[in-house]
Design a protein around this motif. Structure first.
Motif, PDB file in Angstrom:
ATOM      1  N   THR A 152       0.852  -1.196   0.000  1.00 55.02           N
ATOM      2  CA  THR A 152       0.000   0.000   0.000  1.00 55.02           C
ATOM      3  C   THR A 152       0.888   1.246   0.000  1.00 55.02           C
ATOM      4  O   THR A 152       1.810   1.358   0.796  1.00 55.02           O
ATOM      5  N   HIS A 153       0.616   2.149  -0.940  1.00 53.61           N
ATOM      6  CA  HIS A 153       1.491   3.312  -1.102  1.00 53.61           C
ATOM      7  C   HIS A 153       0.739   4.488  -1.712  1.00 53.61           C
ATOM      8  O   HIS A 153      -0.403   4.351  -2.167  1.00 53.61           O
ATOM      9  N   ILE A 154       1.439   5.626  -1.740  1.00 55.06           N
ATOM     10  CA  ILE A 154       0.869   6.838  -2.336  1.00 55.06           C
ATOM     11  C   ILE A 154       1.346   6.928  -3.778  1.00 55.06           C
ATOM     12  O   ILE A 154       2.519   6.671  -4.059  1.00 55.06           O
ATOM     13  N   VAL A 155       0.436   7.282  -4.687  1.00 53.96           N
ATOM     14  CA  VAL A 155       0.826   7.393  -6.096  1.00 53.96           C
ATOM     15  C   VAL A 155       0.468   8.752  -6.666  1.00 53.96           C
ATOM     16  O   VAL A 155      -0.486   9.393  -6.218  1.00 53.96           O
ATOM     17  N   ASP A 156       1.237   9.166  -7.671  1.00 49.01           N
ATOM     18  CA  ASP A 156       0.857  10.311  -8.502  1.00 49.01           C
ATOM     19  C   ASP A 156      -0.003   9.739  -9.622  1.00 49.01           C
ATOM     20  O   ASP A 156       0.430   8.808 -10.311  1.00 49.01           O
ATOM     21  N   LEU A 157      -1.179  10.294  -9.800  1.00 44.99           N
ATOM     22  CA  LEU A 157      -2.072   9.746 -10.825  1.00 44.99           C
ATOM     23  C   LEU A 157      -1.619  10.149 -12.223  1.00 44.99           C
ATOM     24  O   LEU A 157      -1.206  11.297 -12.445  1.00 44.99           O
ATOM     25  N   ALA A 158      -1.716   9.211 -13.161  1.00 48.94           N
ATOM     26  CA  ALA A 158      -1.357   9.501 -14.549  1.00 48.94           C
ATOM     27  C   ALA A 158      -2.365  10.507 -15.107  1.00 48.94           C
ATOM     28  O   ALA A 158      -3.547  10.451 -14.757  1.00 48.94           O
ATOM     29  N   PRO A 159      -1.922  11.410 -15.991  1.00 47.11           N
ATOM     30  CA  PRO A 159      -2.863  12.364 -16.594  1.00 47.11           C
ATOM     31  C   PRO A 159      -4.076  11.651 -17.210  1.00 47.11           C
ATOM     32  O   PRO A 159      -5.217  12.105 -17.076  1.00 47.11           O
ATOM     33  N   SER A 160      -3.846  10.507 -17.861  1.00 44.79           N
ATOM     34  CA  SER A 160      -4.966   9.795 -18.509  1.00 44.79           C
ATOM     35  C   SER A 160      -5.977   9.297 -17.476  1.00 44.79           C
ATOM     36  O   SER A 160      -7.182   9.259 -17.733  1.00 44.79           O
ATOM     37  N   THR A 161      -5.493   8.919 -16.293  1.00 41.24           N
ATOM     38  CA  THR A 161      -6.399   8.447 -15.235  1.00 41.24           C
ATOM     39  C   THR A 161      -7.220   9.623 -14.693  1.00 41.24           C
ATOM     40  O   THR A 161      -8.429   9.511 -14.479  1.00 41.24           O
ATOM     41  N   ARG A 162      -6.544  10.774 -14.495  1.00 37.11           N
ATOM     42  CA  ARG A 162      -7.271  11.941 -13.996  1.00 37.11           C
ATOM     43  C   ARG A 162      -8.329  12.361 -15.017  1.00 37.11           C
ATOM     44  O   ARG A 162      -9.454  12.684 -14.680  1.00 37.11           O
ATOM     45  N   GLU A 163      -7.960  12.305 -16.307  1.00 34.25           N
ATOM     46  CA  GLU A 163      -8.920  12.678 -17.349  1.00 34.25           C
ATOM     47  C   GLU A 163     -10.097  11.705 -17.376  1.00 34.25           C
ATOM     48  O   GLU A 163     -11.246  12.114 -17.475  1.00 34.25           O
ATOM     49  N   ALA A 164      -9.792  10.403 -17.247  1.00 33.99           N
ATOM     50  CA  ALA A 164     -10.866   9.395 -17.277  1.00 33.99           C
ATOM     51  C   ALA A 164     -11.815   9.587 -16.098  1.00 33.99           C
ATOM     52  O   ALA A 164     -13.024   9.381 -16.216  1.00 33.99           O
ATOM     53  N   ASN A 165     -11.288  10.003 -14.961  1.00 39.42           N
ATOM     54  CA  ASN A 165     -12.124  10.133 -13.767  1.00 39.42           C
ATOM     55  C   ASN A 165     -12.721  11.524 -13.601  1.00 39.42           C
ATOM     56  O   ASN A 165     -13.547  11.740 -12.717  1.00 39.42           O
ATOM     57  N   ALA A 166     -12.339  12.455 -14.494  1.00 40.21           N
ATOM     58  CA  ALA A 166     -12.844  13.836 -14.397  1.00 40.21           C
ATOM     59  C   ALA A 166     -14.355  13.877 -14.591  1.00 40.21           C
ATOM     60  O   ALA A 166     -15.013  14.824 -14.151  1.00 40.21           O
ATOM     61  N   ARG A 167     -14.927  12.821 -15.203  1.00 40.93           N
ATOM     62  CA  ARG A 167     -16.368  12.810 -15.442  1.00 40.93           C
ATOM     63  C   ARG A 167     -17.176  12.878 -14.153  1.00 40.93           C
ATOM     64  O   ARG A 167     -18.335  13.268 -14.158  1.00 40.93           O
ATOM     65  N   TYR A 168     -16.563  12.504 -13.034  1.00 39.16           N
ATOM     66  CA  TYR A 168     -17.276  12.534 -11.757  1.00 39.16           C
ATOM     67  C   TYR A 168     -17.121  13.883 -11.040  1.00 39.16           C
ATOM     68  O   TYR A 168     -17.789  14.142 -10.049  1.00 39.16           O
ATOM     69  N   PHE A 169     -16.195  14.713 -11.513  1.00 34.59           N
ATOM     70  CA  PHE A 169     -15.901  15.985 -10.852  1.00 34.59           C
ATOM     71  C   PHE A 169     -16.442  17.137 -11.694  1.00 34.59           C
ATOM     72  O   PHE A 169     -16.782  16.950 -12.862  1.00 34.59           O
ATOM     73  N   ASP A 170     -16.490  18.338 -11.100  1.00 33.17           N
ATOM     74  CA  ASP A 170     -16.967  19.496 -11.861  1.00 33.17           C
ATOM     75  C   ASP A 170     -15.971  19.907 -12.936  1.00 33.17           C
ATOM     76  O   ASP A 170     -16.346  20.422 -13.982  1.00 33.17           O
ATOM     77  N   SER A 171     -14.697  19.705 -12.644  1.00 35.70           N
ATOM     78  CA  SER A 171     -13.683  20.048 -13.654  1.00 35.70           C
ATOM     79  C   SER A 171     -12.451  19.166 -13.443  1.00 35.70           C
ATOM     80  O   SER A 171     -12.274  18.583 -12.360  1.00 35.70           O
ATOM     81  N   LEU A 172     -11.596  19.124 -14.449  1.00 33.61           N
ATOM     82  CA  LEU A 172     -10.380  18.312 -14.364  1.00 33.61           C
ATOM     83  C   LEU A 172      -9.480  18.789 -13.222  1.00 33.61           C
ATOM     84  O   LEU A 172      -8.848  17.988 -12.533  1.00 33.61           O
ATOM     85  N   GLU A 173      -9.469  20.099 -13.001  1.00 32.78           N
ATOM     86  CA  GLU A 173      -8.617  20.677 -11.942  1.00 32.78           C
ATOM     87  C   GLU A 173      -8.981  20.120 -10.571  1.00 32.78           C
ATOM     88  O   GLU A 173      -8.149  20.045  -9.676  1.00 32.78           O
ATOM     89  N   GLU A 174     -10.254  19.765 -10.402  1.00 28.42           N
ATOM     90  CA  GLU A 174     -10.693  19.279  -9.090  1.00 28.42           C
ATOM     91  C   GLU A 174     -10.273  17.828  -8.804  1.00 28.42           C
ATOM     92  O   GLU A 174     -10.356  17.364  -7.677  1.00 28.42           O
ATOM     93  N   VAL A 175      -9.885  17.108  -9.858  1.00 30.68           N
ATOM     94  CA  VAL A 175      -9.500  15.695  -9.652  1.00 30.68           C
ATOM     95  C   VAL A 175      -8.165  15.678  -8.889  1.00 30.68           C
ATOM     96  O   VAL A 175      -7.197  16.292  -9.339  1.00 30.68           O
ATOM     97  N   PRO A 176      -8.127  15.006  -7.735  1.00 27.38           N
ATOM     98  CA  PRO A 176      -6.874  14.972  -6.980  1.00 27.38           C
ATOM     99  C   PRO A 176      -5.715  14.464  -7.835  1.00 27.38           C
ATOM    100  O   PRO A 176      -5.919  13.698  -8.792  1.00 27.38           O
ATOM    101  N   THR A 177      -4.528  14.874  -7.483  1.00 28.06           N
ATOM    102  CA  THR A 177      -3.351  14.455  -8.259  1.00 28.06           C
ATOM    103  C   THR A 177      -2.706  13.213  -7.655  1.00 28.06           C
ATOM    104  O   THR A 177      -1.852  12.589  -8.272  1.00 28.06           O
ATOM    105  N   ARG A 178      -3.107  12.905  -6.407  1.00 34.98           N
ATOM    106  CA  ARG A 178      -2.498  11.743  -5.752  1.00 34.98           C
ATOM    107  C   ARG A 178      -3.571  10.827  -5.166  1.00 34.98           C
ATOM    108  O   ARG A 178      -4.699  11.245  -4.906  1.00 34.98           O
TER     109      ARG A 178
END
Ligand code: GLP
Length: 245
Positions: A152-178
């Motif tokens: 179990t560890h902390i990760v930096d999310l890949a840009p593609s993962t943040r983009e894929a999950n942005a659909r649940y957030f109001d904007s891409l900026e709001e998607v956590p980076t870690r």
């Protein structure tokens, strides 16, 4: 790896739920590993339906989720704790104290990782782990390049993962980076794994998983080394495989 091919998302969800229900009913103290994302939503809906109609009980079940966004507390609508309560836990008879998800808002995230790993070990590990897959092959939030030896560890999310999950957030900026995630080694310790794959956008991932090399650049490939993996994949995801055979 055993592959069950099904028609569509609905059928995948039904089959996956049946698989889980069978385990819940037949083991007294099941440690169930759970996933989030769009893929398991239908499975959870089927579990709830079954609980209402057939009274399958989750009182002997303990759950352990794969991952959580760093920085989000459990009452944030985008946290995986909120998702799990909303999509499943609030609608079945599981004790909330038996549901475990790493905390994304812990003061000391390093300690949170160690505590989560210890918690899993203290409970004797996971009996059945449900997994989805990212289109880049991530499992949990283990992005390409993650060591197969990771806990179990902390990760930096890949840009593609943040983009894929942005659909649940109001904007891409709001998607956590870690995020905090079970590591690859943690997942591989599960006695059994059920991987759900649906949709055309997962076609390449499924093909890489089945035919590519076992390589840290494609995290899910490690599952080829696990002795007990079942994949339930729908036609849209499996189409190329049919052409091959
Ligand atoms: C997310 C989750 C994974 C999930 C995957 C696919 O980021 N951390 O556990 O399996 O990506 O998500 P989806 O099912 O929405 O395609």
């Amino acid at each position: 790896m055993k592959i069950i091919d099904v028609k569509d998302y609905q059928e995948m969800s039904k089959k996956a739920a049946e698989y889980i229900i069978e385990k819940v009913r037949h083991s007294k103290n099941l440690n169930l590993g759970l996933a989030t994302g769009g893929t398991p939503v239908g499975t959870y809906t089927n579990l709830i339906e079954d609980h209402k109609q057939n009274h399958t009980s989750y009182q002997g079940v303990k759950t352990f989720n794969l991952d959580e966004y760093v920085g989000l507390s459990g009452d944030n609508h985008n946290s995986y704790r909120f998702y799990m309560n909303d999509q499943l836990f609030n609608h079945i008879d599981i004790e909330k104290s038996n549901t475990h998800i790493p905390r994304g808002d812990a003061k000391d995230m390093q300690k949170e990782c160690e505590d989560y790993e210890n918690l899993l070990a203290e409970h004797g590990g996971i009996d059945l782990q449900i997994l989805g897959i990212g289109s880049n092959g991530h499992i949990g939030f283990n992005e390409p390049g993650t060591s197969f030896d990771s806990n179990t560890h902390i990760v930096d999310l890949a840009p593609s993962t943040r983009e894929a999950n942005a659909r649940y957030f109001d904007s891409l900026e709001e998607v956590p980076t870690r995020a905090v995630t079970m590591g690859i080694a943690t997942i591989m310790k599960s006695k059994e794994i059920l991987l759900l794959i649906s949709g055309e956008n997962k076609k390449e991932a499924l093909s890489n998983l089945l035919h590519g090399e076992v390589d840290e650049r494609f995290p899910a490939s490690v599952l080829r080394n696990h002795p007990c993996v079942t994949i339930i994949a729908d036609e849209a995801a499996i189409a190329d495989e049919k052409v091959r055979s």
